[in-house]
Scaffold this motif. Structure first.
Motif, short mmCIF file in Angstrom:
data_model
loop_
_atom_site.label_atom_id
_atom_site.label_comp_id
_atom_site.label_asym_id
_atom_site.label_seq_id
_atom_site.Cartn_x
_atom_site.Cartn_y
_atom_site.Cartn_z
N TRP A 43 0.82 -1.21 0.00
CA TRP A 43 0.00 0.00 0.00
C TRP A 43 0.85 1.26 0.00
CZ3 TRP A 43 -4.38 -0.51 -2.02
CH2 TRP A 43 -5.10 -1.69 -1.87
N MET A 44 2.01 1.23 0.65
CA MET A 44 2.90 2.39 0.63
C MET A 44 3.40 2.61 -0.80
SD MET A 44 4.00 4.76 2.72
CE MET A 44 3.85 4.04 4.36
N HIS A 45 3.75 1.52 -1.48
CA HIS A 45 4.21 1.60 -2.86
C HIS A 45 3.12 2.18 -3.76
CE1 HIS A 45 5.42 0.09 -6.87
NE2 HIS A 45 6.65 0.33 -6.42
N ALA A 46 1.88 1.78 -3.54
CA ALA A 46 0.77 2.30 -4.34
C ALA A 46 0.67 3.82 -4.20
CB ALA A 46 -0.54 1.63 -3.94
N ALA A 47 0.81 4.32 -2.98
CA ALA A 47 0.76 5.78 -2.75
C ALA A 47 1.99 6.45 -3.36
CB ALA A 47 0.66 6.08 -1.26
N VAL A 49 3.76 5.49 -5.99
CA VAL A 49 3.65 5.52 -7.44
C VAL A 49 2.73 6.65 -7.88
CG1 VAL A 49 2.77 4.20 -9.43
CG2 VAL A 49 4.26 3.10 -7.76
N GLN A 50 1.76 6.99 -7.04
CA GLN A 50 0.86 8.09 -7.36
C GLN A 50 1.49 9.46 -7.06
OE1 GLN A 50 -3.43 7.88 -6.84
NE2 GLN A 50 -3.09 5.98 -5.70
N GLY A 51 2.68 9.46 -6.46
CA GLY A 51 3.39 10.71 -6.29
C GLY A 51 3.46 11.28 -4.89
N HIS A 52 3.04 10.55 -3.88
CA HIS A 52 3.10 11.07 -2.50
C HIS A 52 4.56 11.03 -2.03
CE1 HIS A 52 2.42 11.54 1.77
NE2 HIS A 52 1.19 11.97 1.46
N ALA A 53 5.13 12.20 -1.75
CA ALA A 53 6.56 12.30 -1.42
C ALA A 53 6.94 11.51 -0.17
CB ALA A 53 6.97 13.76 -1.27
N ASP A 54 6.14 11.59 0.88
CA ASP A 54 6.47 10.84 2.09
C ASP A 54 6.41 9.33 1.84
OD1 ASP A 54 6.88 13.18 3.50
OD2 ASP A 54 4.87 13.20 4.38
N GLU A 58 9.36 6.52 2.25
CA GLU A 58 9.17 5.27 2.99
C GLU A 58 9.45 4.05 2.12
OE1 GLU A 58 8.65 4.80 6.23
OE2 GLU A 58 8.66 6.95 6.62
N VAL A 59 9.06 4.11 0.86
CA VAL A 59 9.35 3.01 -0.06
C VAL A 59 10.86 2.90 -0.28
CG1 VAL A 59 9.10 2.23 -2.46
CG2 VAL A 59 7.09 2.94 -1.15
N GLY A 60 11.53 4.04 -0.37
CA GLY A 60 12.99 4.02 -0.45
C GLY A 60 13.60 3.32 0.75
N LEU A 61 13.10 3.64 1.94
CA LEU A 61 13.58 2.98 3.16
C LEU A 61 13.35 1.48 3.10
CD1 LEU A 61 12.35 5.29 6.09
CD2 LEU A 61 14.72 4.79 5.45
N ALA A 62 12.14 1.10 2.65
CA ALA A 62 11.81 -0.32 2.58
C ALA A 62 12.75 -1.05 1.63
CB ALA A 62 10.35 -0.49 2.14
N PHE A 63 13.01 -0.45 0.47
CA PHE A 63 13.94 -1.08 -0.47
C PHE A 63 15.36 -1.10 0.09
CE2 PHE A 63 10.94 -0.33 -4.15
CZ PHE A 63 10.81 -1.66 -4.49
N GLU A 64 15.78 -0.03 0.75
CA GLU A 64 17.13 0.01 1.28
C GLU A 64 17.37 -1.07 2.33
OE1 GLU A 64 20.33 3.07 3.37
OE2 GLU A 64 18.27 3.74 3.10
N PHE A 79 13.48 5.79 -5.48
CA PHE A 79 12.37 6.39 -4.72
C PHE A 79 12.84 7.54 -3.84
CE2 PHE A 79 10.17 2.73 -6.30
CZ PHE A 79 8.89 3.23 -6.52
N TYR A 80 14.04 7.45 -3.28
CA TYR A 80 14.57 8.60 -2.55
C TYR A 80 14.69 9.80 -3.48
CZ TYR A 80 16.15 5.73 1.48
OH TYR A 80 16.24 4.92 2.57
N HIS A 81 15.18 9.55 -4.69
CA HIS A 81 15.36 10.64 -5.65
C HIS A 81 14.01 11.28 -6.00
CE1 HIS A 81 16.44 12.53 -9.57
NE2 HIS A 81 17.50 12.87 -8.85
N ARG A 82 13.00 10.45 -6.22
CA ARG A 82 11.66 10.98 -6.53
C ARG A 82 11.17 11.89 -5.40
NH1 ARG A 82 7.79 6.09 -8.71
NH2 ARG A 82 9.11 5.35 -10.41
N ALA A 83 11.30 11.42 -4.15
CA ALA A 83 10.85 12.20 -3.01
C ALA A 83 11.68 13.46 -2.84
CB ALA A 83 10.90 11.35 -1.73
#
Length: 142
Positions: A43-47, A49-54, A58-64, A79-83
């Motif tokens: 669900w975090m990934h879904a948000a 992908v829609q562009g929510h910076a926070d 968080e997705v960057g953290l999860a992948f890291e 994802f860190y770069h996107r945010a």
């Protein structure tokens, strides 16, 4: 499942970005739902992908850290770069860390310093979570 979790799930399934973010947090925290890091990541990934910076941060953290998904420094960087491009100072700082360490990108001390400077300009001072303190800076960056 609580009534709130049921309502959030329905809204998240319909693509509501904030519902996806909040549902992810419920799955990750265990408030109202059993802890399920895989569903939290979903669900975090879904948000994100829609562009929510926070959510992107968080997705960057999860992948890291491989939390709820397979570990991937390259995807963490993405994802860190996107945010970061949306002004998230912790994500910007994390981009610097990845450039410093060479995880997910080629190590580049000059770029690391640039990203740290951008993070500082975004007012990240004092806002770093405690888990970041376990990372040490090399003498080159201090």
């Amino acid at each position: 499942m609580t009534e709130a979790a049921t309502m959030l799930t329905e809204a998240a399934q319909q693509g509501h970005m904030l519902a996806q973010l909040w549902l992810a947090e419920l799955y990750e925290s265990g408030h109202g739902l059993a802890v399920d890091l895989t569903q939290g990541f979903r669900w975090m990934h879904a948000a994100a992908v829609q562009g929510h910076a926070d959510a992107q941060y968080e997705v960057g953290l999860a992948f890291e850290h491989g939390r709820g998904t397979n570990q991937s420094y390259a995807k963490a960087f993405e994802f860190y770069h996107r945010a970061s491009l949306q002004g998230n100072p912790l994500a910007t700082y994390s981009v610097g860390l990845l450039y410093e360490s060479g995880c997910g990108v080629d190590a580049d001390p000059a770029k690391a310093i640039e990203w740290y400077a951008i993070s500082a300009s975004q007012d990240a001072r004092g806002g770093l979570p405690c888990w970041r303190s376990e990372r040490s800076f090399t003498a080159e960056f201090v």
